[in-house]
Scaffold this active site. Structure first.
Site, mmCIF file in Angstrom:
data_model
loop_
_atom_site.group_PDB
_atom_site.id
_atom_site.type_symbol
_atom_site.label_atom_id
_atom_site.label_comp_id
_atom_site.label_asym_id
_atom_site.label_seq_id
_atom_site.Cartn_x
_atom_site.Cartn_y
_atom_site.Cartn_z
ATOM 1 N N ALA A 251 0.807 -1.235 0.000
ATOM 2 C CA ALA A 251 0.000 0.000 0.000
ATOM 3 C C ALA A 251 0.835 1.279 0.000
ATOM 4 O O ALA A 251 0.281 2.369 0.131
ATOM 5 C CB ALA A 251 -1.010 0.041 1.138
ATOM 6 N N ALA A 252 2.150 1.175 -0.186
ATOM 7 C CA ALA A 252 2.948 2.402 -0.272
ATOM 8 C C ALA A 252 2.519 3.220 -1.492
ATOM 9 O O ALA A 252 2.344 4.441 -1.416
ATOM 10 C CB ALA A 252 4.430 2.065 -0.358
ATOM 11 N N GLY A 253 2.345 2.535 -2.628
ATOM 12 C CA GLY A 253 1.903 3.230 -3.841
ATOM 13 C C GLY A 253 0.519 3.838 -3.654
ATOM 14 O O GLY A 253 0.252 4.959 -4.106
ATOM 15 N N ASP A 254 -0.356 3.099 -2.981
ATOM 16 C CA ASP A 254 -1.716 3.620 -2.740
ATOM 17 C C ASP A 254 -1.661 4.855 -1.849
ATOM 18 O O ASP A 254 -2.421 5.810 -2.049
ATOM 19 C CB ASP A 254 -2.572 2.535 -2.056
ATOM 20 C CG ASP A 254 -2.726 1.307 -2.919
ATOM 21 O OD1 ASP A 254 -2.687 1.442 -4.158
ATOM 22 O OD2 ASP A 254 -2.881 0.203 -2.361
HETATM 23 O O1 RIB Z 1 -1.693 -2.061 -3.304
HETATM 24 C C1 RIB Z 1 -1.862 -2.946 -2.240
HETATM 25 C C2 RIB Z 1 -3.166 -3.674 -2.386
HETATM 26 O O2 RIB Z 1 -3.107 -4.476 -3.549
HETATM 27 C C3 RIB Z 1 -3.470 -4.622 -1.269
HETATM 28 O O3 RIB Z 1 -4.156 -4.013 -0.204
HETATM 29 C C4 RIB Z 1 -4.262 -5.709 -1.961
HETATM 30 O O4 RIB Z 1 -5.608 -5.736 -1.596
HETATM 31 C C5 RIB Z 1 -4.089 -5.471 -3.449
HETATM 32 O O5 RIB Z 1 -5.215 -4.967 -4.014
#
Ligand code: RIB
Length: 306
Positions: A251-254
């Site tokens: 989730a760093a990119g998110d």
């Molecule tokens: O970017 C990380 C996410 O990728 C995770 O939370 C997982 O659910 C996938 O969708």
């Protein structure tokens, strides 16, 4: 009124194991721990934008199951508007099977479940959410025609439109580029989109040039510990990453995408928003899990590089 970020995308329950290394094909490997953590690229980006200062609405689908209820509750806890998060009968919620290795890298397998039911027809019913947005974010864990519909509506409505092309296996439809303000891939996504193997600043510049040639207006390639590269056809700008001790990069990119969007929505410049997103992403890798790892606005504002 607080600026509004609308995320159209996935919600997944992450089933996370930690192991010394990632398993090879055919191998059974003993893991060290197991946890279930709310995730999904769309939901993670929504949580990031909310914790980092934006008012957020999520558009997505879950199954009518316990995971679906937990995924929705996790967003409601962040004061995210979930009117457009629909529970669909006859399908599981999205799940992601994640292995994190000793060097904090991960490998992920996703099962779309309810995310696959977010169709353009469903989107039409939630058009008012798009109309309320300042910034709209899409990823690729929901059907491609839903992403196409959202990009088109975002452009028609005059919104700032961000595409995080993740996960991706090949080039994007050429007709999408005029609909997008910012394309934000990571190294492996930039490689898949362009055929340029991205592992350095120079190769990131080559990949960004290819995306600009394909019609992208502005590109930000996130490069992990190397930071990120911004390209708009006028110049390239490198943003070095803050140095931190990585625990889990999930989730760093998110977090970068959500933080960047929240900062833009608050009126910050592109450069400020990229720097802000990078600090948020760096802080997220110091903590385990997807949504639990995402920092708050206060965390980012009080960050000082030691
Ligand atoms: O970017 C990380 C996410 O990728 C995770 O939370 C997982 O659910 C996938 O969708």
């Amino acid at each position: 009124m607080q600026a509004k970020v609308v995320v159209v995308g996935s919600l997944n329950m992450d089933l996370v194991t930690r192991a010394e290394r990632l398993p090879r094909a055919g191998e059974t490997l003993a893991g060290k721990s197991f946890s279930t953590v709310p995730g999904g690229k769309g939901a993670n980006q929504a949580v990031a934008a909310a914790r980092l200062g934006a008012h957020v609405a999520m558009v997505g689908c879950v199954g009518e199951d316990a995971y679906g209820e937990q995924l929705r509750a996790a967003l409601v806890d962040e004061q995210i508007d979930c009117e457009a998060v629909t529970a669909v009968a006859g399908v599981s919620s999205g799940v992601a099977l994640i292995v994190v290795d000793a060097s904090s890298q991960n490998a992920i397998v996703i099962v779309a479940g309810g995310n696959g039911r977010l169709t353009p027809e469903v989107m039409v019913g939630f058009d008012s959410k798009l109309a309320e947005a300042d910034v709209i974010i899409c990823q690729l864990e929901v059907p491609m025609d839903t992403v196409a519909h959202t990009l088109k509506r975002g452009r028609e409505l005059g919104k700032i439109v961000i595409l995080n092309p993740a996960p991706v296996i090949g080039p994007l439809p050429a007709g999408w580029f005029p609909l997008i303000d910012y394309v934000i891939p990571n190294e492996s996504e930039a490689t898949a989109l362009t055929g340029v193997s991205v592992d350095s600043l120079a190769s990131a510049e080559a990949a960004a040039s290819k995306l600009l040639e394909a019609g992208a207006s502005k590109v930000i390639i996130t490069l992990g510990a190397l930071g990120s590269l911004f390209a708009d056809g006028q110049s390239f700008q490198h943003f070095p990453a803050p140095k931190v001790q990585a625990v889990d990069t999930t989730a760093a990119g998110d977090t970068f995408v959500g933080g960047f969007a929240a900062a833009l929505a608050r009126g910050q410049s592109e450069s400020q928003a990229i720097g802000f997103g990078q600090i948020a992403a760096a802080l997220s890798v110091t903590r385990a899990g997807a949504q639990p790892s995402i920092p708050t606005l206060n965390d980012v504002q009080s960050f000082h590089q030691p």
